[in-house]
Design an enzyme around this catalytic site. Structure first.
Site, PDB file in Angstrom:
ATOM      1  N   LYS A 186     -29.084  26.391   5.542  1.00 28.30           N
ATOM      2  CA  LYS A 186     -30.490  26.279   5.993  1.00 28.30           C
ATOM      3  C   LYS A 186     -30.754  24.885   6.552  1.00 28.30           C
ATOM      4  CE  LYS A 186     -32.400  30.229   4.314  1.00 28.30           C
ATOM      5  NZ  LYS A 186     -32.337  31.323   5.188  1.00 28.30           N
ATOM      6  N   LYS A 200     -24.244  36.686   8.288  1.00 27.42           N
ATOM      7  CA  LYS A 200     -25.098  37.511   7.427  1.00 27.42           C
ATOM      8  C   LYS A 200     -26.333  38.006   8.192  1.00 27.42           C
ATOM      9  CE  LYS A 200     -28.282  36.121   4.441  1.00 27.42           C
ATOM     10  NZ  LYS A 200     -29.136  35.778   3.294  1.00 27.42           N
ATOM     11  N   LYS A 213     -33.401  37.397   8.120  1.00 32.59           N
ATOM     12  CA  LYS A 213     -34.769  37.590   8.627  1.00 32.59           C
ATOM     13  C   LYS A 213     -34.990  36.783   9.908  1.00 32.59           C
ATOM     14  CE  LYS A 213     -37.088  38.232   4.187  1.00 32.59           C
ATOM     15  NZ  LYS A 213     -36.602  37.272   3.188  1.00 32.59           N
TER      16      LYS A 213
HETATM   17  P1  ATP Z   1     -32.734  34.765   5.068  1.00 33.38           P
HETATM   18  O1  ATP Z   1     -33.463  35.643   5.976  1.00 33.38           O
HETATM   19  O2  ATP Z   1     -33.037  33.344   5.267  1.00 33.38           O
HETATM   20  O3  ATP Z   1     -31.287  35.055   5.045  1.00 33.38           O
HETATM   21  P2  ATP Z   1     -32.939  36.157   2.655  1.00 33.38           P
HETATM   22  O4  ATP Z   1     -33.391  37.429   3.249  1.00 33.38           O
HETATM   23  O5  ATP Z   1     -31.530  36.021   2.222  1.00 33.38           O
HETATM   24  O6  ATP Z   1     -33.325  34.994   3.609  1.00 33.38           O
HETATM   25  P3  ATP Z   1     -34.607  36.737   0.405  1.00 33.38           P
HETATM   26  O7  ATP Z   1     -35.654  37.413   1.144  1.00 33.38           O
HETATM   27  O8  ATP Z   1     -35.157  35.981  -0.748  1.00 33.38           O
HETATM   28  O9  ATP Z   1     -33.803  35.784   1.360  1.00 33.38           O
HETATM   29  O10 ATP Z   1     -33.501  37.755  -0.091  1.00 33.38           O
HETATM   30  C1  ATP Z   1     -33.864  38.769  -0.993  1.00 33.38           C
HETATM   31  C2  ATP Z   1     -32.663  39.500  -1.502  1.00 33.38           C
HETATM   32  O11 ATP Z   1     -31.974  40.131  -0.418  1.00 33.38           O
HETATM   33  C3  ATP Z   1     -31.629  38.600  -2.193  1.00 33.38           C
HETATM   34  O12 ATP Z   1     -31.187  39.257  -3.363  1.00 33.38           O
HETATM   35  C4  ATP Z   1     -30.513  38.492  -1.198  1.00 33.38           C
HETATM   36  O13 ATP Z   1     -29.270  38.286  -1.826  1.00 33.38           O
HETATM   37  C5  ATP Z   1     -30.585  39.844  -0.504  1.00 33.38           C
HETATM   38  N1  ATP Z   1     -30.047  39.787   0.855  1.00 33.38           N
HETATM   39  C6  ATP Z   1     -30.525  39.045   1.879  1.00 33.38           C
HETATM   40  N2  ATP Z   1     -29.804  39.237   3.000  1.00 33.38           N
HETATM   41  C7  ATP Z   1     -28.835  40.143   2.667  1.00 33.38           C
HETATM   42  C8  ATP Z   1     -27.772  40.750   3.391  1.00 33.38           C
HETATM   43  N3  ATP Z   1     -27.560  40.466   4.672  1.00 33.38           N
HETATM   44  N4  ATP Z   1     -26.979  41.637   2.754  1.00 33.38           N
HETATM   45  C9  ATP Z   1     -27.196  41.939   1.442  1.00 33.38           C
HETATM   46  N5  ATP Z   1     -28.173  41.398   0.705  1.00 33.38           N
HETATM   47  C10 ATP Z   1     -28.994  40.506   1.291  1.00 33.38           C
END
Ligand code: ATP
Ligand code: LTN
Length: 325
Positions: free
Chosen positions: A111, A194, A197
């Site tokens: 980040k 990955k 969002k």
């Molecule tokens: P960012 O968009 O910055 O990657 P994020 O979506 O990872 O943020 P959170 O919204 O807090 O952050 O994530 C919520 C849950 O979703 C967490 O348990 C995270 O591990 C899971 N998660 C997020 N992205 C993925 C993914 N690509 N695959 C599987 N699980 C995910």
């Protein structure tokens, strides 16, 4: 009864990655554990914020929790910022986590790399301490998350061991609970990254138009072979689509791979698109009816009250153990 906790940040539209790695799995724990699900709105402040968006995203996320099947009679659903014990325990625990540990966190490195050096807040660096506080306040043993959060859970476990060694058996050691498949859903436009969002091109948003979702899956980056097999290194795009399919159909990877043999890449993608649009389509309908029901606010108010009872008791136990009044 064993406790389970997890949270999601209201930092933008939920993705299919969030759904498969976290949200979709939450309801299945309700019959087994005492479940706490919160919206990590304080954590959302670690990234640039727009107050109006934050408020909207928070409300939306709560509606999605309910649409995904969380039952407010079985689960405690609340906002992190409405239970002040999270911030108080954070203030205490930050003294037991070291700068060196925090600077090794992959999420912080990733980040902060995307940000201007002068705009990286202390909250982003200290993120895992607040996350540890979220978990430890509820004496939770089970924490369902995606793979990207495992490192934070390990840090939390180390912290508990350090704390308990010094002050007695005060905190409960939690464990990350990963799904069998789909622990890391990848971007459709670059399957080595990955799904996030913050990447609208490569992600699928849960609120997205179904025809746009289908289009993105049909044009997902794959490879120039013709065989459909699970090999994350050599075939990241195909493997990602297989993970999505396996997770949404609740089938093992072996069964999933077997079920698509003989299909062309086009046929395979069509099948994935059918399954994804079917699942997200019905989720969207339930989400719409949750919004219309006017229940969301009430669920959050009740949830904060219930969460507070548990969280405050733990906070008192911690304060007493370390000599605070
Ligand atoms: P960012 O968009 O910055 O990657 P994020 O979506 O990872 O943020 P959170 O919204 O807090 O952050 O994530 C919520 C849950 O979703 C967490 O348990 C995270 O591990 C899971 N998660 C997020 N992205 C993925 C993914 N690509 N695959 C599987 N699980 C995910
Ligand atoms: N860090 C998580 C969100 C989160 C969380 C938590 C998950 C904050 N506190 C406690 C599980 C338990 C993320 O970024 N995905």
């Amino acid at each position: 009864m064993t406790r389970m906790i997890s949270g999601i940040k209201p930092t933008g539209g939920l993705t299919l990655g969030n759904y498969i790695g976290a949200l979709k799995r939450f309801p299945s724990f309700q019959s087994q554990y005492q479940t706490f699900l919160f919206i990590a709105d304080l954590h959302a402040l670690t990234l640039p914020i727009d107050p109006k968006m934050l408020k909207e995203n928070t409300f939306d996320l709560a509606a999605f929790y309910l649409a995904a099947g969380l039952d407010p009679n079985l689960s405690t659903i609340f906002l992190q910022s409405q239970v002040s014990a999270h911030s108080e325990l954070n203030a205490i625990l930050q003294n037991f986590v070291y700068m060196g540990e925090l600077s090794r966190m992959t999420q912080f490195k990733e980040k902060s790399l995307q940000m201007n050096d002068s705009a990286i807040g202390l909250g982003l660096f200290a993120y895992p301490v607040l996350m540890a506080s979220d978990i430890l306040l509820y004496d939770a043993e089970v924490v369902p998350v995606g793979e990207d959060q495992v490192q934070h859970l390990e840090l939390t476990r180390d912290l508990v061991q350090r704390f308990n060694h010094r002050f007695g058996d005060i905190l409960v050691i939690p464990k990350a609970q990963l799904g069998k498949t789909g622990t890391r859903i990848m971007s459709l436009s670059d399957p080595t990254k990955k799904m996030s969002k913050s990447d609208p091109k490569g992600n699928i948003e849960l609120k997205e138009d179904l025809s746009s979702i289908r289009k993105k899956i049909m044009s997902a980056v794959t490879d120039s072979e013709i065989s459909i097999r699970f090999d994350e290194k050599l075939k990241p795009g195909i493997s990602n689509l297989l993970s999505i399919l396996a997770s949404l159909t609740n089938q093992s990877m072996e069964m999933t791979v077997a079920s698509v043999q003989g299909l062309t890449y086009g046929g395979f993608k069509t099948k994935v698109a059918d399954v994804v649009t079917e699942e997200i389509g019905s989720l969207q309908k339930r989400y719409q009816s949750m919004i219309k029901s006017g229940l969301v606010q009430e669920v959050l108010n009740q949830g904060a009250k219930r969460a507070e009872l548990v969280a405050n008791a733990t906070l008192q136990r911690v304060k007493k153990a370390i000599g605070l009044w």
